[in-house]
Design a protein around this motif. Sequence first.
Motif, mmCIF file in Angstrom:
data_model
loop_
_atom_site.group_PDB
_atom_site.id
_atom_site.type_symbol
_atom_site.label_atom_id
_atom_site.label_comp_id
_atom_site.label_asym_id
_atom_site.label_seq_id
_atom_site.Cartn_x
_atom_site.Cartn_y
_atom_site.Cartn_z
ATOM 1 N N PRO A 37 18.250 30.538 95.029
ATOM 2 C CA PRO A 37 18.592 29.114 95.147
ATOM 3 C C PRO A 37 17.613 28.206 94.416
ATOM 4 O O PRO A 37 16.450 28.570 94.174
ATOM 5 N N LEU A 38 18.084 27.025 94.087
ATOM 6 C CA LEU A 38 17.199 25.907 93.775
ATOM 7 C C LEU A 38 16.929 25.241 95.119
ATOM 8 O O LEU A 38 17.813 24.605 95.700
ATOM 9 N N VAL A 39 15.737 25.413 95.634
ATOM 10 C CA VAL A 39 15.381 24.917 96.960
ATOM 11 C C VAL A 39 14.932 23.462 96.849
ATOM 12 O O VAL A 39 14.080 23.122 96.027
ATOM 13 N N ILE A 40 15.518 22.605 97.675
ATOM 14 C CA ILE A 40 15.151 21.195 97.729
ATOM 15 C C ILE A 40 14.660 20.923 99.144
ATOM 16 O O ILE A 40 15.414 21.092 100.103
ATOM 17 N N ALA A 41 13.404 20.535 99.277
ATOM 18 C CA ALA A 41 12.797 20.429 100.600
ATOM 19 C C ALA A 41 12.117 19.085 100.767
ATOM 20 O O ALA A 41 11.517 18.550 99.826
ATOM 21 N N GLY A 59 14.158 27.788 91.620
ATOM 22 C CA GLY A 59 13.238 26.671 91.438
ATOM 23 C C GLY A 59 13.024 25.947 92.747
ATOM 24 O O GLY A 59 13.646 26.277 93.774
ATOM 25 N N LEU A 60 12.145 24.970 92.718
ATOM 26 C CA LEU A 60 11.812 24.202 93.919
ATOM 27 C C LEU A 60 11.603 22.743 93.561
ATOM 28 O O LEU A 60 10.888 22.426 92.607
ATOM 29 N N CYS A 141 8.352 30.396 90.221
ATOM 30 C CA CYS A 141 9.533 29.710 89.716
ATOM 31 C C CYS A 141 9.136 28.294 89.328
ATOM 32 O O CYS A 141 8.068 27.802 89.710
ATOM 33 N N PRO A 142 9.981 27.586 88.562
ATOM 34 C CA PRO A 142 9.679 26.191 88.230
ATOM 35 C C PRO A 142 9.579 25.330 89.491
ATOM 36 O O PRO A 142 10.361 25.492 90.424
ATOM 37 N N VAL A 143 8.623 24.426 89.496
ATOM 38 C CA VAL A 143 8.373 23.549 90.650
ATOM 39 C C VAL A 143 8.269 22.109 90.172
ATOM 40 O O VAL A 143 7.643 21.825 89.142
ATOM 41 N N LEU A 144 8.891 21.210 90.918
ATOM 42 C CA LEU A 144 8.709 19.774 90.721
ATOM 43 C C LEU A 144 8.367 19.157 92.063
ATOM 44 O O LEU A 144 9.115 19.318 93.031
ATOM 45 N N ALA A 145 7.241 18.486 92.136
ATOM 46 C CA ALA A 145 6.843 17.780 93.356
ATOM 47 C C ALA A 145 7.035 16.285 93.140
ATOM 48 O O ALA A 145 6.620 15.727 92.121
ATOM 49 N N MET A 193 16.247 18.886 86.966
ATOM 50 C CA MET A 193 15.619 20.174 87.289
ATOM 51 C C MET A 193 16.643 21.298 87.174
ATOM 52 O O MET A 193 16.356 22.365 86.610
ATOM 53 N N HIS A 194 17.841 21.071 87.701
ATOM 54 C CA HIS A 194 18.903 22.066 87.644
ATOM 55 C C HIS A 194 19.248 22.405 86.194
ATOM 56 O O HIS A 194 19.412 23.582 85.836
ATOM 57 N N GLN A 195 19.349 21.406 85.360
ATOM 58 C CA GLN A 195 19.672 21.646 83.957
ATOM 59 C C GLN A 195 18.567 22.385 83.237
ATOM 60 O O GLN A 195 18.820 23.275 82.419
ATOM 61 N N ASP A 196 17.332 22.055 83.538
ATOM 62 C CA ASP A 196 16.196 22.749 82.924
ATOM 63 C C ASP A 196 16.207 24.239 83.268
ATOM 64 O O ASP A 196 15.857 25.084 82.447
ATOM 65 N N ILE A 197 16.623 24.552 84.500
ATOM 66 C CA ILE A 197 16.589 25.942 84.954
ATOM 67 C C ILE A 197 17.801 26.727 84.483
ATOM 68 O O ILE A 197 17.685 27.845 83.960
ATOM 69 N N PHE A 198 18.989 26.151 84.668
ATOM 70 C CA PHE A 198 20.210 26.911 84.476
ATOM 71 C C PHE A 198 20.903 26.671 83.140
ATOM 72 O O PHE A 198 21.800 27.442 82.766
ATOM 73 N N VAL A 199 20.497 25.618 82.410
ATOM 74 C CA VAL A 199 21.175 25.297 81.155
ATOM 75 C C VAL A 199 20.287 25.553 79.953
ATOM 76 O O VAL A 199 20.748 26.014 78.915
ATOM 77 N N ALA A 200 19.015 25.247 80.102
ATOM 78 C CA ALA A 200 18.102 25.387 78.972
ATOM 79 C C ALA A 200 18.034 26.825 78.482
ATOM 80 O O ALA A 200 18.206 27.768 79.219
#
Length: 200
Positions: A37-41, A59-60, A141-145, A193-200
Amino acid sequence: MGPEFWVPVIDRLPDYPMVCANLGFSGTPFKPVTNFPLVIAHSLGLMWALINLPRPWAGLVSINGFTRFTRINDFPGFDPNRLARMRSRLCVDMSTVMDDFLRLCGAESQKPHQYHKAALSQGLELLAEWDTRESFSRMDCPVLAIAGTADPIVTESHTRACFSKVPLVMKTGGKHLMPHTHANWIAQCIVAMHQDIFVA
């Protein structure tokens, strides 16, 4: 907060399937079964996810999150004595404790019966005891805070101590409930973030 907390963000992302966890503070506890999953917390949800959701993750995105909540040694977290007072008062006057906390967050007070006292008590215990800094440091995995410069719960120094080694966006004037106060912007960050992970 329960899954309904995410409605403002979910409503802005109709093309993205989402499954919400429920930590049991209100409603029935629910832990999603996830596959990459792309986890959003949000807030405590980050530590909960690190402990409860198996990896790998795609990703997160952490929003107003933290890898440890309370202050210790040179780590600038929340005052543990203040948290201890909340824990002791909860058993006596849950309504006042919740009203004070929600007001501090910038949210409206809610009826006490919407909350489960035992779950809230356990949640405060987890905030006092959990430390996921080591687990977070092993993220592969990729992380964005994302955090706010005016968050009264997780200060800017607290945030920077948690996320010194990952991309961090500090929103000027943002407080603790950014999925509500900045829903459009949060949704845009998630899409990027989703595009960076799944599209790029």
